[in-house]
Design a protein around this motif. Structure first.
Motif, PDB file in Angstrom:
ATOM      1  N   ILE A   1     -36.992  -2.945 -23.311  1.00 20.17           N
ATOM      2  CA  ILE A   1     -36.913  -4.251 -22.638  1.00 20.17           C
ATOM      3  C   ILE A   1     -36.768  -5.353 -23.678  1.00 20.17           C
ATOM      4  CG2 ILE A   1     -38.121  -5.881 -21.164  1.00 20.17           C
ATOM      5  CD1 ILE A   1     -39.641  -3.566 -19.966  1.00 20.17           C
ATOM      6  N   SER A   2     -37.690  -5.346 -24.653  1.00 21.66           N
ATOM      7  CA  SER A   2     -37.642  -6.388 -25.683  1.00 21.66           C
ATOM      8  C   SER A   2     -36.359  -6.269 -26.502  1.00 21.66           C
ATOM      9  CB  SER A   2     -38.858  -6.274 -26.596  1.00 21.66           C
ATOM     10  OG  SER A   2     -40.042  -6.389 -25.845  1.00 21.66           O
TER      11      SER A   2
ATOM     12  N   ILE B   1     -23.954 -16.437 -19.864  1.00 22.71           N
ATOM     13  CA  ILE B   1     -24.743 -16.371 -18.639  1.00 22.71           C
ATOM     14  C   ILE B   1     -25.668 -15.163 -18.753  1.00 22.71           C
ATOM     15  CG2 ILE B   1     -24.665 -16.278 -16.120  1.00 22.71           C
ATOM     16  CD1 ILE B   1     -23.102 -18.629 -17.066  1.00 22.71           C
ATOM     17  N   PHE B   2     -26.981 -15.419 -18.706  1.00 16.41           N
ATOM     18  CA  PHE B   2     -27.964 -14.343 -18.775  1.00 16.41           C
ATOM     19  C   PHE B   2     -28.286 -13.836 -17.381  1.00 16.41           C
ATOM     20  CE2 PHE B   2     -30.303 -15.405 -23.000  1.00 16.41           C
ATOM     21  CZ  PHE B   2     -29.186 -14.996 -23.676  1.00 16.41           C
ATOM     22  N   SER B   3     -28.607 -12.557 -17.296  1.00 13.03           N
ATOM     23  CA  SER B   3     -28.990 -12.015 -16.004  1.00 13.03           C
ATOM     24  C   SER B   3     -30.059 -10.936 -16.205  1.00 13.03           C
ATOM     25  CB  SER B   3     -27.739 -11.449 -15.337  1.00 13.03           C
ATOM     26  OG  SER B   3     -28.072 -10.481 -14.398  1.00 13.03           O
ATOM     27  N   ALA B   4     -31.091 -10.955 -15.328  1.00 11.36           N
ATOM     28  CA  ALA B   4     -32.152  -9.951 -15.399  1.00 11.36           C
ATOM     29  C   ALA B   4     -31.634  -8.652 -14.818  1.00 11.36           C
ATOM     30  CB  ALA B   4     -33.382 -10.420 -14.629  1.00 11.36           C
ATOM     31  N   GLN B   5     -31.983  -7.549 -15.458  1.00 15.53           N
ATOM     32  CA  GLN B   5     -31.420  -6.272 -15.014  1.00 15.53           C
ATOM     33  C   GLN B   5     -32.396  -5.139 -15.288  1.00 15.53           C
ATOM     34  OE1 GLN B   5     -27.271  -5.297 -15.592  1.00 15.53           O
ATOM     35  NE2 GLN B   5     -27.911  -3.792 -17.084  1.00 15.53           N
ATOM     36  N   PRO B   6     -32.523  -4.180 -14.359  1.00 20.54           N
ATOM     37  CA  PRO B   6     -33.396  -3.037 -14.621  1.00 20.54           C
ATOM     38  C   PRO B   6     -32.944  -2.319 -15.889  1.00 20.54           C
ATOM     39  CG  PRO B   6     -32.610  -3.008 -12.357  1.00 20.54           C
ATOM     40  CD  PRO B   6     -31.855  -4.089 -13.061  1.00 20.54           C
ATOM     41  N   VAL B   7     -33.922  -1.870 -16.664  1.00 19.46           N
ATOM     42  CA  VAL B   7     -33.575  -1.215 -17.924  1.00 19.46           C
ATOM     43  C   VAL B   7     -33.003   0.164 -17.636  1.00 19.46           C
ATOM     44  CG1 VAL B   7     -34.443  -0.537 -20.175  1.00 19.46           C
ATOM     45  CG2 VAL B   7     -35.525  -2.389 -18.947  1.00 19.46           C
ATOM     46  N   SER B   8     -31.866   0.443 -18.232  1.00 16.66           N
ATOM     47  CA  SER B   8     -31.279   1.761 -18.023  1.00 16.66           C
ATOM     48  C   SER B   8     -31.873   2.739 -19.024  1.00 16.66           C
ATOM     49  CB  SER B   8     -29.769   1.695 -18.209  1.00 16.66           C
ATOM     50  OG  SER B   8     -29.478   1.260 -19.506  1.00 16.66           O
TER      51      SER B   8
ATOM     52  N   ASP C   1     -41.318   1.759 -13.154  1.00 23.77           N
ATOM     53  CA  ASP C   1     -39.968   1.579 -13.663  1.00 23.77           C
ATOM     54  C   ASP C   1     -39.223   0.443 -12.966  1.00 23.77           C
ATOM     55  OD1 ASP C   1     -39.986   3.299 -15.659  1.00 23.77           O
ATOM     56  OD2 ASP C   1     -38.570   4.730 -14.825  1.00 23.77           O
ATOM     57  N   GLU C   2     -39.465   0.298 -11.659  1.00 26.71           N
ATOM     58  CA  GLU C   2     -38.674  -0.707 -10.936  1.00 26.71           C
ATOM     59  C   GLU C   2     -39.065  -2.136 -11.292  1.00 26.71           C
ATOM     60  OE1 GLU C   2     -41.256   0.708  -7.356  1.00 26.71           O
ATOM     61  OE2 GLU C   2     -40.942   1.470  -9.350  1.00 26.71           O
ATOM     62  N   TYR C   3     -40.183  -2.290 -12.003  1.00 23.97           N
ATOM     63  CA  TYR C   3     -40.598  -3.637 -12.380  1.00 23.97           C
ATOM     64  C   TYR C   3     -40.120  -4.016 -13.768  1.00 23.97           C
ATOM     65  CZ  TYR C   3     -43.514  -3.145  -8.331  1.00 23.97           C
ATOM     66  OH  TYR C   3     -43.942  -2.943  -7.059  1.00 23.97           O
ATOM     67  N   ALA C   4     -39.579  -3.061 -14.491  1.00 26.41           N
ATOM     68  CA  ALA C   4     -39.123  -3.342 -15.846  1.00 26.41           C
ATOM     69  C   ALA C   4     -37.785  -4.061 -15.783  1.00 26.41           C
ATOM     70  CB  ALA C   4     -38.998  -2.050 -16.627  1.00 26.41           C
ATOM     71  N   ARG C   5     -37.739  -5.247 -16.318  1.00 24.82           N
ATOM     72  CA  ARG C   5     -36.496  -6.018 -16.306  1.00 24.82           C
ATOM     73  C   ARG C   5     -36.117  -6.427 -17.723  1.00 24.82           C
ATOM     74  NH1 ARG C   5     -36.291  -4.550 -12.062  1.00 24.82           N
ATOM     75  NH2 ARG C   5     -35.894  -5.497 -10.065  1.00 24.82           N
ATOM     76  N   GLY C   6     -34.991  -5.913 -18.157  1.00 25.76           N
ATOM     77  CA  GLY C   6     -34.449  -6.380 -19.418  1.00 25.76           C
ATOM     78  C   GLY C   6     -33.518  -7.551 -19.139  1.00 25.76           C
ATOM     79  N   VAL C   7     -32.776  -7.971 -20.136  1.00 30.08           N
ATOM     80  CA  VAL C   7     -31.844  -9.071 -19.919  1.00 30.08           C
ATOM     81  C   VAL C   7     -30.506  -8.694 -20.545  1.00 30.08           C
ATOM     82  CG1 VAL C   7     -32.618 -10.328 -21.977  1.00 30.08           C
ATOM     83  CG2 VAL C   7     -31.528 -11.564 -20.136  1.00 30.08           C
ATOM     84  N   VAL C   8     -29.431  -9.053 -19.869  1.00 32.62           N
ATOM     85  CA  VAL C   8     -28.096  -8.805 -20.418  1.00 32.62           C
ATOM     86  C   VAL C   8     -27.269 -10.083 -20.334  1.00 32.62           C
ATOM     87  CG1 VAL C   8     -27.879  -6.340 -19.944  1.00 32.62           C
ATOM     88  CG2 VAL C   8     -27.311  -7.980 -18.162  1.00 32.62           C
ATOM     89  N   VAL C   9     -26.267 -10.168 -21.185  1.00 32.30           N
ATOM     90  CA  VAL C   9     -25.303 -11.256 -21.069  1.00 32.30           C
ATOM     91  C   VAL C   9     -24.307 -10.818 -19.994  1.00 32.30           C
ATOM     92  CG1 VAL C   9     -23.474 -12.539 -22.226  1.00 32.30           C
ATOM     93  CG2 VAL C   9     -25.574 -12.004 -23.446  1.00 32.30           C
TER      94      VAL C   9
END
Lengths: 119, 146
Positions: free
Chosen positions: B9-10, B48-55, B68-76
């Motif tokens: 995530i980090s 543009i940043f968007s929160a996304q479940p970690v794959s 697992d469903e609460y883990a949110r990473g971030v992607v561009v």
């Protein structure tokens, strides 16, 4: 009520699991500090621990995650507070360390008993 | 989710913030660029940043469990051009000047970009702190064995 060593170890395991779970949420909040519309999420640590007391334990139950209210929201809809998250990060780390230290102590006691006091 | 997954995530945030810094740096570098391959002046880019479940493509997937469903990473999610029109400056001698002698320059405010860059650097630091804390927790849990 006297607790057996295994019960204490079990409890500490739940404590560690919950701390690790909270760490997941804190890391998610921190990762999304610049994501528009993201809302801070957390668990009620004490509440979950006492809930684990009544129920089958953390493995079987899902901690209740909620959106934290009362935080200052930025114009983009994001309400992650840096100070809140950094404090919680430090706190969770210390809680984790505490449980690990007690757990080690417990195992040392047991091992000492097995070796008849000769550690 | 276990502690190894928290590192992912980090890590996603570190990647995203670095990409943001790259885009800001390219905006600053091209603040005076009047000529691009597409023609016309350089256009300011925004991430543009968007929160996304970690794959879990990696090691952690084998060990993943509760939460697992609460883990949110971030992607561009995307990099979009800023639609603000170019600034026209009167420079008749310039090779990119139009018929009236005006040259189109990108509308980039260095102060705005610097603030953006600082924000990105601070967020990066924040997530490095999170990585450090998680790393410490993992090594502590290994101490149980000692």
């Amino acid at each position: 009520m006297s607790w057996s060593d295994t019960a204490v170890i079990e409890k500490l395991g739940e404590y560690l699991n919950l701390a690790a779970f909270r760490q997941t949420l804190i890391a998610s909040n921190m990762a999304n500090v610049d994501t528009p519309g993201y809302r801070t999420r957390d668990i009620d640590f004490q509440g979950e621990m006492s809930r684990a007391e009544d129920e089958l334990g953390l493995e079987a139950m899902q901690p209740r995650v909620f959106e934290v209210s009362g935080l200052i929201e930025r114009p983009d809809g994001n309400n992650v507070s840096l100070d809140r998250e950094t404090l919680l990060l430090a706190r969770t780390e210390l809680q984790f360390r505490l449980a690990v230290d007690i757990l080690r102590k417990k195992f040392q006691e047991i091992s000492s008993a097995i070796k008849e006091g000769n550690s | 989710m276990n502690l190894l997954g928290v590192l992912e995530i980090s890590g996603s945030a570190l990647t995203a913030e670095r990409q943001r810094a790259e885009v800001v740096a390219s905006n600053l570098a091209n603040a005076e660029t009047t000529h691009t391959a597409k023609g016309g002046p350089y256009q300011r880019q925004l991430v543009i940043f968007s929160a996304q479940p970690v794959s879990h493509a990696k090691f952690a997937s084998v060990l993943s469990d509760v939460g697992d469903e609460y883990a949110r990473g971030v992607v561009v999610k995307s990099v979009v051009p800023d639609p603000t029109p170019a600034i026209r400056r009167f420079e008749p001698g310039h090779p990119d000047a139009d018929r009236e002698g005006y040259v189109a320059y990108p509308d980039i405010n260095p102060i705005e970009e610097m603030v953006n860059l600082m924000g990105s650097a601070r967020s990066y630091q924040l997530n490095v702190a999170a990585v450090q804390a998680t790393k410490d927790m993992i090594s502590q849990s290994l101490e149980i064995l000692a």
